[in-house]
Design an enzyme around this catalytic site. Structure first.
Site, PDB file in Angstrom:
ATOM      1  N   ASN A  31      70.023 -18.015  74.030  1.00 34.77           N
ATOM      2  CA  ASN A  31      69.439 -19.000  74.945  1.00 34.77           C
ATOM      3  C   ASN A  31      70.177 -19.127  76.267  1.00 34.77           C
ATOM      4  O   ASN A  31      69.770 -19.882  77.142  1.00 34.77           O
ATOM      5  CB  ASN A  31      69.328 -20.359  74.237  1.00 34.77           C
ATOM      6  N   ARG A  50      54.956 -28.151  72.914  1.00 34.21           N
ATOM      7  CA  ARG A  50      55.899 -27.588  73.909  1.00 34.21           C
ATOM      8  C   ARG A  50      55.247 -27.313  75.262  1.00 34.21           C
ATOM      9  O   ARG A  50      55.152 -26.190  75.725  1.00 34.21           O
ATOM     10  CB  ARG A  50      56.552 -26.343  73.333  1.00 34.21           C
ATOM     11  N   PRO A  51      54.726 -28.350  75.906  1.00 34.20           N
ATOM     12  CA  PRO A  51      54.119 -28.184  77.241  1.00 34.20           C
ATOM     13  C   PRO A  51      55.173 -27.816  78.282  1.00 34.20           C
ATOM     14  O   PRO A  51      56.384 -27.810  77.988  1.00 34.20           O
ATOM     15  CB  PRO A  51      53.529 -29.555  77.517  1.00 34.20           C
ATOM     16  N   ASP A  75      54.917 -29.292  81.519  1.00 32.42           N
ATOM     17  CA  ASP A  75      54.569 -30.191  82.624  1.00 32.42           C
ATOM     18  C   ASP A  75      55.778 -30.556  83.481  1.00 32.42           C
ATOM     19  O   ASP A  75      55.666 -30.671  84.712  1.00 32.42           O
ATOM     20  CB  ASP A  75      53.898 -31.452  82.091  1.00 32.42           C
ATOM     21  N   ASP A 114      68.525 -27.002  67.149  1.00 31.40           N
ATOM     22  CA  ASP A 114      68.442 -25.624  66.639  1.00 31.40           C
ATOM     23  C   ASP A 114      69.317 -25.408  65.412  1.00 31.40           C
ATOM     24  O   ASP A 114      69.280 -24.339  64.817  1.00 31.40           O
ATOM     25  CB  ASP A 114      68.843 -24.617  67.729  1.00 31.40           C
ATOM     26  N   ARG A 151      64.255 -12.409  65.933  1.00 33.57           N
ATOM     27  CA  ARG A 151      64.176 -12.957  67.297  1.00 33.57           C
ATOM     28  C   ARG A 151      65.521 -13.515  67.741  1.00 33.57           C
ATOM     29  O   ARG A 151      65.834 -13.514  68.919  1.00 33.57           O
ATOM     30  CB  ARG A 151      63.138 -14.085  67.354  1.00 33.57           C
TER      31      ARG A 151
HETATM   32  C1  EPZ Z   1      65.180 -24.587  74.666  1.00 37.88           C
HETATM   33  O1  EPZ Z   1      63.775 -24.646  74.561  1.00 37.88           O
HETATM   34  C2  EPZ Z   1      65.637 -23.591  73.617  1.00 37.88           C
HETATM   35  N1  EPZ Z   1      65.063 -22.275  73.921  1.00 37.88           N
HETATM   36  C3  EPZ Z   1      65.193 -24.047  72.233  1.00 37.88           C
HETATM   37  O2  EPZ Z   1      65.700 -23.117  71.282  1.00 37.88           O
HETATM   38  C4  EPZ Z   1      65.820 -25.418  71.966  1.00 37.88           C
HETATM   39  O3  EPZ Z   1      65.369 -25.892  70.710  1.00 37.88           O
HETATM   40  C5  EPZ Z   1      65.390 -26.405  73.070  1.00 37.88           C
HETATM   41  O4  EPZ Z   1      65.775 -25.871  74.363  1.00 37.88           O
HETATM   42  C6  EPZ Z   1      66.054 -27.767  72.909  1.00 37.88           C
HETATM   43  O5  EPZ Z   1      67.440 -27.624  72.913  1.00 37.88           O
HETATM   44  C7  EPZ Z   1      65.640 -21.521  74.888  1.00 37.88           C
HETATM   45  O6  EPZ Z   1      66.621 -21.908  75.498  1.00 37.88           O
HETATM   46  C8  EPZ Z   1      65.011 -20.179  75.157  1.00 37.88           C
HETATM   47  P1  EPZ Z   1      63.042 -28.274  76.075  1.00 37.88           P
HETATM   48  P2  EPZ Z   1      62.902 -25.449  75.688  1.00 37.88           P
HETATM   49  O7  EPZ Z   1      62.283 -27.991  77.330  1.00 37.88           O
HETATM   50  O8  EPZ Z   1      63.552 -25.276  77.001  1.00 37.88           O
HETATM   51  C9  EPZ Z   1      59.345 -31.169  75.537  1.00 37.88           C
HETATM   52  C10 EPZ Z   1      65.599 -21.628  69.472  1.00 37.88           C
HETATM   53  O9  EPZ Z   1      65.432 -21.839  68.260  1.00 37.88           O
HETATM   54  N2  EPZ Z   1      58.939 -30.682  76.870  1.00 37.88           N
HETATM   55  O10 EPZ Z   1      64.435 -28.801  76.172  1.00 37.88           O
HETATM   56  O11 EPZ Z   1      61.492 -25.042  75.519  1.00 37.88           O
HETATM   57  C11 EPZ Z   1      59.311 -30.078  74.486  1.00 37.88           C
HETATM   58  O12 EPZ Z   1      58.026 -29.965  73.912  1.00 37.88           O
HETATM   59  C12 EPZ Z   1      64.757 -22.373  70.490  1.00 37.88           C
HETATM   60  O13 EPZ Z   1      66.459 -20.835  69.954  1.00 37.88           O
HETATM   61  C13 EPZ Z   1      57.832 -31.261  77.504  1.00 37.88           C
HETATM   62  O14 EPZ Z   1      57.175 -32.140  76.949  1.00 37.88           O
HETATM   63  O15 EPZ Z   1      63.101 -26.942  75.184  1.00 37.88           O
HETATM   64  C14 EPZ Z   1      60.330 -30.572  73.479  1.00 37.88           C
HETATM   65  O16 EPZ Z   1      59.716 -31.511  72.608  1.00 37.88           O
HETATM   66  C15 EPZ Z   1      63.697 -23.227  69.816  1.00 37.88           C
HETATM   67  N3  EPZ Z   1      57.458 -30.824  78.737  1.00 37.88           N
HETATM   68  C16 EPZ Z   1      61.373 -31.279  74.355  1.00 37.88           C
HETATM   69  O17 EPZ Z   1      60.707 -31.566  75.599  1.00 37.88           O
HETATM   70  C17 EPZ Z   1      58.161 -29.845  79.408  1.00 37.88           C
HETATM   71  O18 EPZ Z   1      57.801 -29.494  80.552  1.00 37.88           O
HETATM   72  C18 EPZ Z   1      62.615 -30.438  74.654  1.00 37.88           C
HETATM   73  O19 EPZ Z   1      62.135 -29.203  75.136  1.00 37.88           O
HETATM   74  C19 EPZ Z   1      59.289 -29.275  78.756  1.00 37.88           C
HETATM   75  C20 EPZ Z   1      59.651 -29.718  77.502  1.00 37.88           C
END
Ligand code: EPZ
Length: 433
Positions: free
Chosen positions: A23, A127-128, A130, A313, A405
């Protein structure tokens, strides 16, 4: 599809190398789009997600040369984005990996346009994106959604630095905005930014490329953009989630292992919780020593939180540990809305888990029993392998492509420490079913 077969009951002993962080490597690769000069990344893990990002970048026109790392170590990737032939990230590539959305900020900032497929949801939630889109609009971008694609452009010719206040923490949105701001005119302030170590690692690379960044790792990050960014050389930080996963493996199986190259400081909250549960974890020369005595760990409650809290994670892996603890543990998942899919599979192995909304009450049982189980997402799949290490008999984990992955040479690393674990190729698996 390949399977992983685990015969439980054997403690782990020896040394286990920790790979570069998936990540961290993914946004670092996307940052290669920001410069016409080569960006060289060392200690890149050999993973399916890394290959997916490389395929996506190549179709944009990025040239990627890979050199094998030292024996078993991470590879060195040299990315050259001198000639970009397309600013479109197509659905068939983006749908395979959500992190593909991280090309949006760099493409828009350097070329003034980007057309990126909406990533769509995945097993663990909707996971939007927005927050990514609103942040880019705050920097002057025009963003529309058309036919499942994000169409972004900069009518003013270049992104303008500005203030982006995130309503809640998002790792990916923070990364996309940091990369976009690195080429924007003037200063950008990100408020309520994510604080993960992978954010700090990205800031280190962007700084080496010429951006000026303050506050990375805190909830307010300031970025001074540049007209152009230079190439750079960078080493990917160790994978804190892989580190936590194998520390939990020792907690489940017993024994004593040195996690080579691990930095316990990157998962301090998880280290504290695991120590409270009874694991001995200490920094040693070249890594982290993890040991568990003859007694199983004790139940300790846990709640996932954005960094520096307990990482989401590691939630599935920690739950596997708690299923064989003495006592009980209340586990609460606050980040994703559907990240308990490992629960029914652990239940098939004899675990005692009751889910109520975002919380799971885990009551430790003396013994799990091996069973055929189904992997559903990356971290759920590894939690089933970990449970298999403690179970009597044989556990067969199906759909191990989820594991590929995010875990580099998992079977080799665990079997080198004494685990009875092997990968069964699909044709043999089918024949043995
Ligand atoms: C990163 O995902 C990681 N992936 C995820 O790891 C990790 O679980 C996550 O951060 C939280 O730590 C990578 O770094 C490639 P977020 P990311 O944006 O960036 C919501 C793994 O197993 N959200 O911090 O997609 C979202 O739905 C993966 O290695 C919105 O609503 O996570 C979630 O509920 C899985 N709108 C929360 O926020 C947005 O625009 C946190 O998501 C963005 C996110």
């Amino acid at each position: 599809m390949d399977q992983i077969r685990v015969h439980g009951g054997r403690p782990l002993h020896g040394r286990l190398p920790i790979s570069g962080a998936k990540n961290a490597a993914l946004p670092l690769m996307a940052a290669g789009l920001l410069s016409a000069e080569p960006v060289r990344l060392a200690n890149v893990p050999r993973l399916a997600d890394i290959a997916s990002m490389a395929n996506l970048l190549r179709q944009h026109g990025v040239r990627i040369d890979r050199a094998d790392g030292p024996d078993g170590g991470g590879d060195t990737l040299t990315l050259s984005a001198e000639e970009i032939v397309s600013t479109v990230a197509p659905y068939d590539l983006v749908r395979k990996m959500r992190a593909s959305v991280l090309v949006l900020g760099p493409l828009l900032a350097r070329f003034g346009e980007a057309t990126v497929s909406l990533p769509g949801g995945c097993a663990i939630g909707n996971r939007p994106v927005d927050l990514h889109l609103k942040g880019l609009a705050d920097l002057g971008a025009e963003v529309e959604i058309e036919n499942g694609y994000i169409k972004a452009s900069t009518p003013g010719g270049r992104l303008q630095g500005g203030r982006v206040a995130f309503p809640f923490v998002s790792v990916g949105a923070t990364e996309n905005l940091m990369m976009a701001a690195a080429l924007a005119a003037g200063e950008t302030e990100l408020v309520n930014a994510a604080r993960e170590p992978e954010i700090v690692d990205l800031a280190r690379l962007l700084t080496a490329m010429g951006a000026t960044i303050e506050g990375a790792g805190t909830d307010t990050v300031r970025i001074q953009g540049r007209e152009t960014l230079s190439g750079a050389v960078h080493r990917v930080i160790p994978d804190r989630i892989e580190t936590g996963t194998y520390a939990i493996a020792v907690g489940i199986a017993g024994g004593e292992v040195v996690l080579e190259g691990a930095d316990g400081g990157l998962i301090a909250s998880a280290v504290d919780t695991l120590a409270d549960a009874g694991l001995r974890i200490e920094e040693v020369e070249g890594g982290l020593l993890v040991a568990r005595g003859p007694d199983p760990v004790i139940g300790v409650d846990m709640m996932t939180e954005p960094y520096p809290g307990f990482p989401t994670d590691l939630q599935a892996q920690y739950m596997a540990l708690m299923t064989v603890s003495r006592g009980a543990s209340m586990i609460t998942e606050t980040i994703f809305e559907n990240r308990f899919m490992h629960v029914p599979e652990l239940g098939r192995m004899g675990a005692n888990i009751n889910v109520h909304h975002a919380s799971a009450m885990v009551r430790g049982v003396p013994q799990l029993t091996g069973a055929p189980v189904m992997a559903t997402d990356l971290r759920a799949s590894v939690s089933l392998v970990l449970a298999g290490l403690a179970a009597t008999g044989t556990t067969m984990v199906n759909r191990v492509y989820h594991l590929d992955r995010g875990y580099d040479r998992l079977v080799e690393k665990l079997s080198a420490c004494g685990a009875a674990i092997e990968r069964v190729p699909s044709e043999r698996a089918a024949a043995e079913e």
